[in-house]
Design a protein around this motif. Structure first.
Motif, PDB file in Angstrom:
ATOM      1  N   LEU A   1       0.837  -1.188   0.000  1.00  0.00           N
ATOM      2  CA  LEU A   1       0.000   0.000   0.000  1.00  0.00           C
ATOM      3  C   LEU A   1       0.876   1.244   0.000  1.00  0.00           C
ATOM      4  O   LEU A   1       1.768   1.363   0.814  1.00  0.00           O
ATOM      5  CB  LEU A   1      -0.902  -0.023   1.238  1.00  0.00           C
TER       6      LEU A   1
ATOM      7  N   LEU B   1       1.200   7.923  -1.238  1.00  0.00           N
ATOM      8  CA  LEU B   1       0.252   8.283  -2.294  1.00  0.00           C
ATOM      9  C   LEU B   1      -1.129   8.579  -1.715  1.00  0.00           C
ATOM     10  O   LEU B   1      -1.783   9.542  -2.113  1.00  0.00           O
ATOM     11  CB  LEU B   1       0.135   7.162  -3.325  1.00  0.00           C
ATOM     12  N   VAL B   2      -1.565   7.724  -0.783  1.00  0.00           N
ATOM     13  CA  VAL B   2      -2.865   7.951  -0.147  1.00  0.00           C
ATOM     14  C   VAL B   2      -2.865   9.320   0.516  1.00  0.00           C
ATOM     15  O   VAL B   2      -3.779  10.127   0.319  1.00  0.00           O
ATOM     16  CB  VAL B   2      -3.188   6.846   0.887  1.00  0.00           C
TER      17      VAL B   2
ATOM     18  N   TYR C   1      -2.960  12.135  -2.084  1.00  0.00           N
ATOM     19  CA  TYR C   1      -4.280  12.302  -2.683  1.00  0.00           C
ATOM     20  C   TYR C   1      -5.257  12.949  -1.707  1.00  0.00           C
ATOM     21  O   TYR C   1      -6.051  13.812  -2.088  1.00  0.00           O
ATOM     22  CB  TYR C   1      -4.841  10.961  -3.156  1.00  0.00           C
TER      23      TYR C   1
ATOM     24  N   LEU D   1     -12.110   8.331  -1.142  1.00  0.00           N
ATOM     25  CA  LEU D   1     -10.907   8.050  -0.369  1.00  0.00           C
ATOM     26  C   LEU D   1     -10.876   8.903   0.903  1.00  0.00           C
ATOM     27  O   LEU D   1     -10.603   8.401   1.990  1.00  0.00           O
ATOM     28  CB  LEU D   1      -9.663   8.316  -1.222  1.00  0.00           C
TER      29      LEU D   1
ATOM     30  N   LEU E   1      -8.575   0.526   1.551  1.00  0.00           N
ATOM     31  CA  LEU E   1      -7.762   1.693   1.214  1.00  0.00           C
ATOM     32  C   LEU E   1      -6.993   1.461  -0.086  1.00  0.00           C
ATOM     33  O   LEU E   1      -6.934   2.342  -0.950  1.00  0.00           O
ATOM     34  CB  LEU E   1      -6.803   1.981   2.369  1.00  0.00           C
ATOM     35  N   ALA E   2      -6.433   0.262  -0.237  1.00  0.00           N
ATOM     36  CA  ALA E   2      -5.709  -0.078  -1.466  1.00  0.00           C
ATOM     37  C   ALA E   2      -6.638  -0.050  -2.672  1.00  0.00           C
ATOM     38  O   ALA E   2      -6.262   0.417  -3.752  1.00  0.00           O
ATOM     39  CB  ALA E   2      -5.050  -1.444  -1.322  1.00  0.00           C
TER      40      ALA E   2
ATOM     41  N   LEU F   1      -7.366   3.555  -3.484  1.00  0.00           N
ATOM     42  CA  LEU F   1      -6.169   4.132  -4.097  1.00  0.00           C
ATOM     43  C   LEU F   1      -6.076   3.727  -5.566  1.00  0.00           C
ATOM     44  O   LEU F   1      -5.792   4.554  -6.431  1.00  0.00           O
ATOM     45  CB  LEU F   1      -4.927   3.678  -3.328  1.00  0.00           C
TER      46      LEU F   1
ATOM     47  N   ALA G   1      -6.095   6.143  -8.896  1.00  0.00           N
ATOM     48  CA  ALA G   1      -5.045   6.038  -9.913  1.00  0.00           C
ATOM     49  C   ALA G   1      -5.652   5.792 -11.300  1.00  0.00           C
ATOM     50  O   ALA G   1      -5.200   6.381 -12.288  1.00  0.00           O
ATOM     51  CB  ALA G   1      -4.067   4.929  -9.546  1.00  0.00           C
TER      52      ALA G   1
END
Length: 140
Positions: free
Chosen positions: A2, A6-7, A10, A41, A95-96, A99, A103
């Motif tokens: 994960l 990036l999370v 974002y 998210l 969460l993944a 994400l 993306a």
């Protein structure tokens, strides 16, 4: 693995741009898809008591007019997300997935302006940009 950075990125970007978006852009369908996925998210993270407090400072900074979160705020968000995702595998999986959805939407946004396999006869103009820079190309 994960991408917590990036999370966090974002999440921070969505909070900082959500107020600007309504007033500055009419918004294409692709922009709306990106915003919807970023909002999902954000709501996923903000909806948990153990992560919501990390986002409060981000919201405060955005409302104060900051265009970027402070390094300390970014590090705080990343640390909380890493801890919670490490302790809760189900949350990490959701969460993944969120994400990956963001993306995918961003990839669609980048691809929206491409021209492939086209033949032009006579004078032609093409304009490409990423909302920050613009490149104009003229030719035949």
């Amino acid at each position: 693995m994960l991408g917590i950075d990036l999370v966090a990125g974002y999440l921070l970007a969505w909070v900082l741009r959500r107020g600007q978006h309504a007033s500055e852009q009419a918004g294409t369908e692709v922009d709306r898809v990106v915003d919807t996925r970023l909002r999902r998210l954000f709501e996923l993270v903000a909806g948990r008591p153990d992560t919501a407090s990390a986002l409060e400072r981000v919201v405060e900074e955005a409302e104060s007019g900051r265009r970027q979160p402070t390094d300390r705020t970014r590090a705080s968000v990343e640390a909380v997300l890493e801890q919670v995702a490490g302790q809760d595998g189900a949350f990490a999986a959701v969460l993944a997935e969120a994400l990956a959805d963001v993306a995918d939407a961003l990839a669609q946004q980048r691809d929206i302006g491409t021209v492939q396999g086209s033949t032009f006869h006579g004078p032609t103009a093409a304009q490409f940009g990423d909302h920050n820079t613009m490149r104009n190309t003229f030719g035949s």
